[in-house]
Write a protein that holds these residues in place. Structure first.
Motif, PDB file in Angstrom:
ATOM      1  N   PRO A 298       0.816  -1.227   0.000  1.00  0.00           N
ATOM      2  CA  PRO A 298       0.000   0.000   0.000  1.00  0.00           C
ATOM      3  C   PRO A 298       0.847   1.272   0.000  1.00  0.00           C
ATOM      4  O   PRO A 298       0.502   2.254  -0.654  1.00  0.00           O
ATOM      5  CB  PRO A 298      -0.819  -0.130   1.299  1.00  0.00           C
ATOM      6  N   ASP A 299       1.975   1.258   0.746  1.00  0.00           N
ATOM      7  CA  ASP A 299       2.874   2.408   0.803  1.00  0.00           C
ATOM      8  C   ASP A 299       4.225   1.972   0.243  1.00  0.00           C
ATOM      9  O   ASP A 299       4.972   1.223   0.869  1.00  0.00           O
ATOM     10  CB  ASP A 299       3.031   2.890   2.251  1.00  0.00           C
ATOM     11  N   ARG A 300       4.546   2.443  -0.966  1.00  0.00           N
ATOM     12  CA  ARG A 300       5.795   2.033  -1.613  1.00  0.00           C
ATOM     13  C   ARG A 300       6.866   3.135  -1.546  1.00  0.00           C
ATOM     14  O   ARG A 300       7.839   3.098  -2.301  1.00  0.00           O
ATOM     15  CB  ARG A 300       5.514   1.654  -3.075  1.00  0.00           C
ATOM     16  N   SER A 301       6.684   4.066  -0.616  1.00  0.00           N
ATOM     17  CA  SER A 301       7.639   5.182  -0.506  1.00  0.00           C
ATOM     18  C   SER A 301       8.949   4.746   0.124  1.00  0.00           C
ATOM     19  O   SER A 301       9.988   5.376  -0.100  1.00  0.00           O
ATOM     20  CB  SER A 301       7.031   6.323   0.310  1.00  0.00           C
ATOM     21  N   ALA A 302       8.936   3.690   0.941  1.00  0.00           N
ATOM     22  CA  ALA A 302      10.145   3.219   1.610  1.00  0.00           C
ATOM     23  C   ALA A 302       9.908   1.818   2.133  1.00  0.00           C
ATOM     24  O   ALA A 302       8.772   1.321   2.151  1.00  0.00           O
ATOM     25  CB  ALA A 302      10.544   4.159   2.748  1.00  0.00           C
ATOM     26  N   VAL A 303      11.004   1.185   2.577  1.00  0.00           N
ATOM     27  CA  VAL A 303      10.917  -0.129   3.221  1.00  0.00           C
ATOM     28  C   VAL A 303      11.068   0.008   4.732  1.00  0.00           C
ATOM     29  O   VAL A 303      10.423  -0.706   5.490  1.00  0.00           O
ATOM     30  CB  VAL A 303      12.000  -1.080   2.651  1.00  0.00           C
TER      31      VAL A 303
ATOM     32  N   LYS B  85      13.108   7.715   6.489  1.00  0.00           N
ATOM     33  CA  LYS B  85      12.731   6.653   5.565  1.00  0.00           C
ATOM     34  C   LYS B  85      13.961   6.127   4.826  1.00  0.00           C
ATOM     35  O   LYS B  85      14.844   6.903   4.446  1.00  0.00           O
ATOM     36  CB  LYS B  85      11.709   7.144   4.544  1.00  0.00           C
ATOM     37  N   VAL B  86      13.978   4.815   4.615  1.00  0.00           N
ATOM     38  CA  VAL B  86      15.051   4.188   3.862  1.00  0.00           C
ATOM     39  C   VAL B  86      14.446   3.159   2.914  1.00  0.00           C
ATOM     40  O   VAL B  86      13.571   2.382   3.310  1.00  0.00           O
ATOM     41  CB  VAL B  86      16.075   3.491   4.787  1.00  0.00           C
ATOM     42  N   ASP B  87      14.912   3.130   1.681  1.00  0.00           N
ATOM     43  CA  ASP B  87      14.412   2.164   0.704  1.00  0.00           C
ATOM     44  C   ASP B  87      15.530   1.209   0.312  1.00  0.00           C
ATOM     45  O   ASP B  87      16.703   1.411   0.646  1.00  0.00           O
ATOM     46  CB  ASP B  87      13.880   2.893  -0.536  1.00  0.00           C
ATOM     47  N   LEU B  88      15.163   0.145  -0.393  1.00  0.00           N
ATOM     48  CA  LEU B  88      16.167  -0.773  -0.915  1.00  0.00           C
ATOM     49  C   LEU B  88      16.911  -0.123  -2.067  1.00  0.00           C
ATOM     50  O   LEU B  88      16.318   0.615  -2.863  1.00  0.00           O
ATOM     51  CB  LEU B  88      15.514  -2.075  -1.401  1.00  0.00           C
ATOM     52  N   GLN B  89      18.164  -0.413  -2.171  1.00  0.00           N
ATOM     53  CA  GLN B  89      18.974   0.157  -3.236  1.00  0.00           C
ATOM     54  C   GLN B  89      18.455  -0.308  -4.604  1.00  0.00           C
ATOM     55  O   GLN B  89      18.335  -1.493  -4.863  1.00  0.00           O
ATOM     56  CB  GLN B  89      20.436  -0.262  -3.069  1.00  0.00           C
ATOM     57  N   GLY B  90      18.145   0.647  -5.462  1.00  0.00           N
ATOM     58  CA  GLY B  90      17.619   0.317  -6.778  1.00  0.00           C
ATOM     59  C   GLY B  90      16.116   0.200  -6.833  1.00  0.00           C
ATOM     60  O   GLY B  90      15.549  -0.025  -7.906  1.00  0.00           O
ATOM     61  N   GLY B  91      15.435   0.324  -5.687  1.00  0.00           N
ATOM     62  CA  GLY B  91      13.981   0.150  -5.658  1.00  0.00           C
ATOM     63  C   GLY B  91      13.620  -1.249  -5.190  1.00  0.00           C
ATOM     64  O   GLY B  91      14.346  -2.216  -5.424  1.00  0.00           O
ATOM     65  N   THR B  92      12.478  -1.348  -4.558  1.00  0.00           N
ATOM     66  CA  THR B  92      12.123  -2.612  -3.906  1.00  0.00           C
ATOM     67  C   THR B  92      11.962  -3.763  -4.889  1.00  0.00           C
ATOM     68  O   THR B  92      12.571  -4.825  -4.724  1.00  0.00           O
ATOM     69  CB  THR B  92      10.822  -2.429  -3.096  1.00  0.00           C
ATOM     70  N   ALA B  93      11.134  -3.600  -5.917  1.00  0.00           N
ATOM     71  CA  ALA B  93      10.885  -4.701  -6.858  1.00  0.00           C
ATOM     72  C   ALA B  93      12.170  -5.117  -7.566  1.00  0.00           C
ATOM     73  O   ALA B  93      12.466  -6.312  -7.702  1.00  0.00           O
ATOM     74  CB  ALA B  93       9.818  -4.308  -7.866  1.00  0.00           C
ATOM     75  N   THR B  94      12.962  -4.132  -7.999  1.00  0.00           N
ATOM     76  CA  THR B  94      14.215  -4.437  -8.707  1.00  0.00           C
ATOM     77  C   THR B  94      15.198  -5.153  -7.796  1.00  0.00           C
ATOM     78  O   THR B  94      15.836  -6.139  -8.188  1.00  0.00           O
ATOM     79  CB  THR B  94      14.842  -3.141  -9.243  1.00  0.00           C
TER      80      THR B  94
END
Length: 365
Positions: free
Chosen positions: A59-64, A80-89
């Motif tokens: 529902p919220d794809r702004s960060a992991v 906020k911190v996300d996966l390097q390269g984006g979550t799906a990638t």
């Protein structure tokens, strides 16, 4: 006579809760840095599938991750911190390292329903981190994906405010646990789960009933007799009538990834629906009624042959069988009507003999 097999659907959900206490790691997460996954192959080789694609459906794809900074770093609010390269990638790259792509195997899609790490300040001065993950595994097919299982899990860790936790290792281990879980499920289910079947095998048999009851099941060795006509004669210009039909029952099992469908054919005629007037009890009239029964047997063979000529899909074989049954049922009604019209319900001896010859030939073939 057509029975429908209800197959239960397999829904397997396992929720894992892990309480993790870890000291400071030399590769700790840096404030505002992206989370880097630790890519490595699974210890358990996958022989049944590869990951074809990954879809992020959170529902919220702004960060992991929503993390608390180290003491002294102001403002003391979560970042906020996300996966390097984006979550799906990142998850797709992680999966490709864990399970090498082999397109001769079954293509599987992963839907990320939840992947969220949240840190919370505790009253005793420590920080609690909680990772929640939910992955859906689906088999990719041309007609649409087939849901297999989902993998929900949760991990909890505690750290002091002076430490930082290596979130990359935490998320990597959670993803690896999900892939291991699914790989083991596939190895366990591949031979017997109908969702994973690769082909269809049809086995036909002719149903018979002993001792015989009200229903006569077609057999070349069991022709009709006038004793089978047990219904009270009806008024009208015709001297006799029968109401034959056909149906089938199914038994299904999956053997070594093949759907084995055992179809029991039933070409039948109820005695309680067959009648004859006294003046119609002769061999000529009996032959005409027998030919009605023969026509149904011929159509049942057409039904069987049509199915044998098809390449049935494992995920929708019963839909094809049902459609062919309806087509064959219409063929039966059309032939019965044509037979009665051309023979004038048996009163035209010339065309009756023509049909006798035609039916005999079809039965032999």
């Amino acid at each position: 006579m057509h029975s429908v097999l209800n197959r239960g659907r397999l829904w397997l959900r396992v929720i894992l809760y892990m309480l993790v206490f870890c000291p400071l790691n030399s590769k700790a997460q840096k404030t505002n840095a992206e989370i880097v996954l630790t890519n490595r192959p699974l210890n358990e080789k996958s022989n049944e599938f590869y990951i074809a694609n990954v879809v992020d459906e959170r529902p919220d794809r702004s960060a992991v991750a929503w993390l608390l900074p180290a003491p002294g770093n102001l403002p003391a609010v979560k970042y906020k911190v996300d996966l390097q390269g984006g979550t799906a990638t990142a998850v797709k790259q992680f999966a490709d390292y864990a399970i090498p792509v082999n397109k001769t195997l079954r293509p599987v899609a992963i839907r990320i329903k939840k992947l969220k790490l949240t840190e919370t300040a505790m009253a005793d001065g420590r920080v609690e981190g909680r990772l929640e993950i939910q992955l859906w595994f689906e088999l990719k097919r041309d007609e649409g994906n087939v849901h297999l299982i989902d993998y929900p899990a949760a991990s909890t860790y505690y750290r002091s405010t002076g430490q930082q936790y290596d979130t990359g290792i935490l998320v990597s281990r959670a993803l690896e646990a999900g892939l291991v879980y699914f790989n083991r499920w596939m190895n366990r289910e591949v031979d017997t789960n109908i969702k994973l079947a690769k082909g269809v095998k049809l086995i036909f048999t002719d149903y018979s009933e002993q001792p015989e009851g009200d229903t006569i099941y077609y057999s070349a060795n069991r022709p009709l007799t006038w004793n089978d006509f047990q219904e009270k004669p009806r008024s009208g210009k015709y001297v006799a009538e029968v109401l034959p039909s056909f149906g089938y029952t199914e038994k299904v099992e999956v053997v070594k990834s093949v759907v084995v469908v055992r179809i029991s054919m039933r070409v039948f005629l109820p005695k309680s629906a067959a009648w004859v007037k006294q003046e119609g009890r002769n061999s000529y009239a009996l032959n005409h009624e027998q030919r009605h029964f023969d026509i149904v047997a011929i159509v049942a063979r057409h039904f069987k042959q049509a199915l044998m000529d098809m390449k049935l899909p494992a995920d929708n074989y019963d839909g094809y069988i049902n459609v062919q049954y309806l087509d064959s049922y219409r063929e039966m009604n059309q032939l019965q009507e044509q037979y009665d019209n051309e023979t004038s319900h048996g009163t035209n001896q010339y065309y009756q003999q023509e049909w006798n010859t035609k039916i005999d030939g079809l039965l032999k073939n």
